[in-house]
Scaffold this motif. Structure first.
Motif, PDB file in Angstrom:
ATOM      1  N   LEU A 114       0.838  -1.212   0.000  1.00 27.05           N
ATOM      2  CA  LEU A 114       0.000   0.000   0.000  1.00 27.05           C
ATOM      3  C   LEU A 114       0.868   1.256   0.000  1.00 27.05           C
ATOM      4  N   THR A 115       1.989   1.213   0.720  1.00 26.39           N
ATOM      5  CA  THR A 115       2.913   2.351   0.695  1.00 26.39           C
ATOM      6  C   THR A 115       3.449   2.581  -0.715  1.00 26.39           C
ATOM      7  N   GLY A 116       3.791   1.484  -1.392  1.00 31.59           N
ATOM      8  CA  GLY A 116       4.278   1.605  -2.765  1.00 31.59           C
ATOM      9  C   GLY A 116       3.232   2.184  -3.691  1.00 31.59           C
ATOM     10  N   PHE A 117       1.991   1.721  -3.544  1.00 29.16           N
ATOM     11  CA  PHE A 117       0.915   2.213  -4.406  1.00 29.16           C
ATOM     12  C   PHE A 117       0.658   3.704  -4.177  1.00 29.16           C
ATOM     13  N   VAL A 118       0.459   4.091  -2.920  1.00 30.02           N
ATOM     14  CA  VAL A 118       0.131   5.488  -2.614  1.00 30.02           C
ATOM     15  C   VAL A 118       1.284   6.406  -2.985  1.00 30.02           C
ATOM     16  N   GLY A 119       2.515   5.975  -2.673  1.00 31.60           N
ATOM     17  CA  GLY A 119       3.668   6.815  -2.977  1.00 31.60           C
ATOM     18  C   GLY A 119       3.844   7.050  -4.466  1.00 31.60           C
ATOM     19  N   MET A 120       3.733   5.994  -5.267  1.00 31.74           N
ATOM     20  CA  MET A 120       3.879   6.154  -6.716  1.00 31.74           C
ATOM     21  C   MET A 120       2.731   6.982  -7.282  1.00 31.74           C
ATOM     22  N   TRP A 121       1.538   6.764  -6.779  1.00 26.22           N
ATOM     23  CA  TRP A 121       0.379   7.523  -7.254  1.00 26.22           C
ATOM     24  C   TRP A 121       0.567   9.015  -6.979  1.00 26.22           C
ATOM     25  N   LEU A 122       1.028   9.361  -5.773  1.00 27.76           N
ATOM     26  CA  LEU A 122       1.257  10.765  -5.434  1.00 27.76           C
ATOM     27  C   LEU A 122       2.368  11.368  -6.293  1.00 27.76           C
ATOM     28  N   LEU A 123       3.441  10.614  -6.499  1.00 30.43           N
ATOM     29  CA  LEU A 123       4.562  11.112  -7.295  1.00 30.43           C
ATOM     30  C   LEU A 123       4.129  11.378  -8.730  1.00 30.43           C
ATOM     31  N   LEU A 124       3.405  10.457  -9.321  1.00 31.99           N
ATOM     32  CA  LEU A 124       2.942  10.631 -10.700  1.00 31.99           C
ATOM     33  C   LEU A 124       1.930  11.767 -10.793  1.00 31.99           C
ATOM     34  N   ARG A 125       1.044  11.845  -9.814  1.00 29.95           N
ATOM     35  CA  ARG A 125      -0.031  12.840  -9.856  1.00 29.95           C
ATOM     36  C   ARG A 125       0.506  14.268  -9.767  1.00 29.95           C
ATOM     37  N   ARG A 126       1.574  14.457  -9.039  1.00 28.24           N
ATOM     38  CA  ARG A 126       2.080  15.818  -8.890  1.00 28.24           C
ATOM     39  C   ARG A 126       3.188  16.140  -9.884  1.00 28.24           C
ATOM     40  N   TYR A 127       4.042  15.171 -10.243  1.00 31.72           N
ATOM     41  CA  TYR A 127       5.264  15.527 -10.961  1.00 31.72           C
ATOM     42  C   TYR A 127       5.427  14.923 -12.350  1.00 31.72           C
ATOM     43  N   LEU A 128       4.867  13.777 -12.619  1.00 37.72           N
ATOM     44  CA  LEU A 128       5.114  13.154 -13.919  1.00 37.72           C
ATOM     45  C   LEU A 128       3.887  13.117 -14.824  1.00 37.72           C
ATOM     46  N   LEU A 129       2.721  12.837 -14.261  1.00 38.23           N
ATOM     47  CA  LEU A 129       1.479  12.782 -15.052  1.00 38.23           C
ATOM     48  C   LEU A 129       0.397  13.569 -14.317  1.00 38.23           C
ATOM     49  N   PRO A 130       0.559  14.888 -14.201  1.00 34.13           N
ATOM     50  CA  PRO A 130      -0.330  15.673 -13.328  1.00 34.13           C
ATOM     51  C   PRO A 130      -1.727  15.945 -13.881  1.00 34.13           C
ATOM     52  N   SER A 131      -1.900  15.867 -15.177  1.00 29.99           N
ATOM     53  CA  SER A 131      -3.199  16.223 -15.752  1.00 29.99           C
ATOM     54  C   SER A 131      -4.273  15.218 -15.355  1.00 29.99           C
ATOM     55  N   PRO A 132      -5.516  15.678 -15.092  1.00 30.61           N
ATOM     56  CA  PRO A 132      -6.620  14.754 -14.777  1.00 30.61           C
ATOM     57  C   PRO A 132      -6.836  13.714 -15.873  1.00 30.61           C
ATOM     58  N   ALA A 133      -6.451  14.039 -17.111  1.00 29.88           N
ATOM     59  CA  ALA A 133      -6.631  13.095 -18.214  1.00 29.88           C
ATOM     60  C   ALA A 133      -5.796  11.830 -18.032  1.00 29.88           C
ATOM     61  N   TRP A 134      -4.776  11.902 -17.163  1.00 30.96           N
ATOM     62  CA  TRP A 134      -3.886  10.757 -16.940  1.00 30.96           C
ATOM     63  C   TRP A 134      -4.313   9.916 -15.745  1.00 30.96           C
ATOM     64  N   ALA A 135      -5.477  10.151 -15.203  1.00 31.22           N
ATOM     65  CA  ALA A 135      -5.885   9.498 -13.948  1.00 31.22           C
ATOM     66  C   ALA A 135      -5.802   7.978 -14.024  1.00 31.22           C
ATOM     67  N   ALA A 136      -6.348   7.393 -15.065  1.00 32.25           N
ATOM     68  CA  ALA A 136      -6.348   5.927 -15.185  1.00 32.25           C
ATOM     69  C   ALA A 136      -4.932   5.392 -15.386  1.00 32.25           C
ATOM     70  N   ILE A 137      -4.137   6.101 -16.187  1.00 28.65           N
ATOM     71  CA  ILE A 137      -2.774   5.641 -16.489  1.00 28.65           C
ATOM     72  C   ILE A 137      -1.920   5.660 -15.226  1.00 28.65           C
ATOM     73  N   ARG A 138      -1.940   6.776 -14.505  1.00 28.60           N
ATOM     74  CA  ARG A 138      -1.083   6.852 -13.315  1.00 28.60           C
ATOM     75  C   ARG A 138      -1.526   5.872 -12.232  1.00 28.60           C
ATOM     76  N   THR A 139      -2.826   5.624 -12.143  1.00 29.02           N
ATOM     77  CA  THR A 139      -3.296   4.632 -11.176  1.00 29.02           C
ATOM     78  C   THR A 139      -2.824   3.237 -11.566  1.00 29.02           C
ATOM     79  N   GLY A 140      -2.847   2.947 -12.859  1.00 24.72           N
ATOM     80  CA  GLY A 140      -2.374   1.643 -13.335  1.00 24.72           C
ATOM     81  C   GLY A 140      -0.894   1.447 -13.076  1.00 24.72           C
ATOM     82  N   ILE A 141      -0.099   2.493 -13.317  1.00 22.61           N
ATOM     83  CA  ILE A 141       1.341   2.402 -13.064  1.00 22.61           C
ATOM     84  C   ILE A 141       1.596   2.226 -11.570  1.00 22.61           C
TER      85      ILE A 141
END
Length: 565
Positions: free
Chosen positions: A104-131
């Motif tokens: 769960l730490t890995g999931f939440v941490g990667m999701w937060l990192l992608l959401r703010r810094y690598l894939l921030p647009s709402p259009a990337w929601a499904a992709i960043r969650t999958g990664i």
């Protein structure tokens, strides 16, 4: 959080719930990795509990169960969350709770990192969650805590501080990280990597950034506190470790070809302790992204992809060719005893961040991006042997070669063994042949043989006397023992030194015909019994007497108990 993203997030948590389900439904009948896990790192956490030394703070404290006592400082600190979990929970339960927390730490941490810094647009929601799901199930060893899975969360907090976007939560993440990770596996390399990142930001911004340096100091102080016993014992030279006799020159081929091959292998398949999955799918995605960037003349994206790849290649080459400077400095030097080549613990995060960047470059069509993420998820599932075996077990499909937690540790069978001997377990010592010493140690026996990453050099020499004749018959085993010996086992030349030599189950047809142990040296160490997984045909010649054979329907083993005459 947007409603659609919340939906993706909940779906991801449900998928992770399915990942945890086999461990919960099977309980101790689940398969848990043995190599470098049940036979060592997992066992150490259990031993700290049953020896009542988990929270011993005296640097000179001794854990008596193994090798006639090893320094408490050689094992995980009592200030580590994993030690706390194993102390207060049954060991299998602690393993599963630890597994859930880490994933769960890995999931939440990667999701937060992608959401703010690598894939921030709402259009990337499904992709960043999958990664983020892909990263959550990176098949690294969970007994290392969040050394790998916590890296995205730590990077997220550090970037927030470096870019002046921090809150108290970011400082809390940095302060907590050392107490749920391990310095010698990944901590030192994480501190070095973040230090390099801080220097890069300051050079780009052309200013001295105090907050970034304070974050690094806080992280370093956290490790200093959480691992103070180990650091103090090393600095004060409280004992001489067997690691001072590491000799890579004898253990590893000293050729360019072999080092290059190791580098290529690490580039292709990440090292299994930190997360052994094939990078082939990501590499293919990067090639597609680079083609897109070239065709659309997005040279900034090309530079970014190239920079990430060069970083990965640099880590792989450093690890592959590390043996050369380590060997040049001579036997037992610091480069050999500490193994500074473990920057590969950073690779799982870097590869998936590169994957996210490649998807950002490709951008369209959307179905293609989804297919790429699903493909990477399939790679992760395929790499998770432990989970796949447990799923097959639930579906009542064959799982050849898989040994369950219950059957490996065989607590009922070893309780009967203990009751038969009818002495306090601290009053005598045992060793094992054809069976991992971890089994007797788990069950409270005091073992002379063990798998330890750090123990007394004097004990290595003392135990060598017991197995000297067997080592003389097997040059490969002799070289391993004299130049390394983390596995300080009761080696038998005719069984070899592969893992199968210590996993001789009840269906094994193997036997020992020409055993040659120094039983006088064995007795001087306190040895009174040999616990064998296979029969010893020349027992009498070794002053041994077979006193009991034990079978158990739930155990992997048939136990032959030999008493020393």
């Amino acid at each position: 959080m947007f409603r659609s993203e919340k939906t993706y997030f909940m779906i991801a948590l449900a998928l992770l719930g399915l990942y945890f389900l086999p461990y919960l439904l099977l309980g101790e009948d689940a398969y848990v990795t043995i190599h470098d896990n049940l036979d060592s790192d997992f066992l150490y956490l259990h031993i700290l509990k049953i020896s009542r030394t988990a929270f011993a703070m005296d640097p000179m404290a001794i854990v008596p169960n193994m090798m006639n006592g090893i320094p408490r400082a050689a094992l995980r600190s009592g200030l580590n969350l994993e030690v706390v979990l194993f102390y207060f929970l049954p060991s299998y339960t602690a393993y599963v709770v630890n597994l859930v927390l880490i994933r769960l730490t890995g999931f939440v941490g990667m999701w937060l990192l992608l959401r703010r810094y690598l894939l921030p647009s709402p259009a990337w929601a499904a992709i960043r969650t999958g990664i983020a799901v892909c990263f959550a199930i990176v098949p690294g060893y969970v007994v290392h805590g969040i050394s790998v899975s916590g890296q995205p969360l730590l990077l997220y907090a550090f970037l927030n501080i470096a870019r002046d976007r921090q809150t108290w939560k970011d400082w809390l993440i940095i302060a907590f990280f050392p107490f749920y990770s391990f310095l010698v596996w990944a901590g030192l390399f994480i501190v070095i990597a973040l230090g390099a990142l801080a220097l890069y930001f300051m050079s780009v911004q052309r200013r001295f950034h105090v907050a970034s340096l304070l974050a690094l100091v806080l992280l370093g102080l956290g490790y200093g506190l959480s691992e103070w016993q180990m650091i103090y014992s090393f600095a004060a030279k409280l004992y001489v470790s067997h690691r001072t006799e590491y000799d890579y020159a004898r253990l590893l081929p000293k050729t360019f070809v072999h080092s290059w091959g190791k580098s290529v292998q690490l580039f292709s398949d990440i090292q299994y302790h930190c997360g052994g999955y094939s990078t082939r799918w990501i590499r293919g995605t990067v090639v597609v992204a680079a083609t897109y960037a070239f065709l659309y003349k997005d040279f900034k994206a090309l530079r970014q992809l190239t920079a990430y790849l060069l970083l990965i290649i640099g880590i792989c080459l450093f690890s592959g060719f590390y043996r050369f400077p380590a060997i040049w400095l001579g036997k037992g030097n610091l480069l050999q005893s500490f193994q500074f080549d473990r920057f590969y613990f950073l690779l799982p995060v870097i590869w998936l961040c590169l994957f996210a960047m490649a998807l950002r470059v490709i951008r369209q069509p959307r179905w293609f991006l989804y297919a790429l993420v699903l493909g990477q998820a399939a790679v992760m599932v395929d790499a998770n042997r432990e989970w796949r075996v447990n799923l097959r077990t639930l579906l009542r499909l064959p799982t050849p070669g898989a040994i369950s937690y219950r059957s490996f540790y065989a607590t009922d069978q070893f309780a009967r063994l203990r009751d038969y001997i009818q002495q306090p377990q601290s009053a005598y010592r045992v060793a094992s042949i054809g069976i991992s010493p971890a089994v007797s140690l788990y069950n409270g026996f005091y073992a002379l043989d063990s798998y330890q990453n750090n123990y007394l050099l004097s004990y290595k020499h003392a135990f060598r006397k017991v197995i000297a004749a067997e080592l003389d018959k097997a040059p490969r085993i002799r070289t391993y023992y004299d130049a390394y010996a983390c596995r300080c086992y009761t080696y038998v030349a005719e069984l070899g030194m592969n893992e199968s030599a210590f996993l001789c189950g009840k269906t094994s047809k193997r036997q020992v015909n020409t055993l040659a142990l120094n039983m006088q040296a064995f007795r001087e160490l306190g040895g009174r019994y040999l616990i064998a997984g296979i029969p010893i045909r020349n027992a009498a010649m070794n002053h041994l007497k077979l006193v009991r054979v034990l079978n158990d329907s739930t155990s992997y083993w048939r136990i032959y108990l030999y008493a020393v005459l």
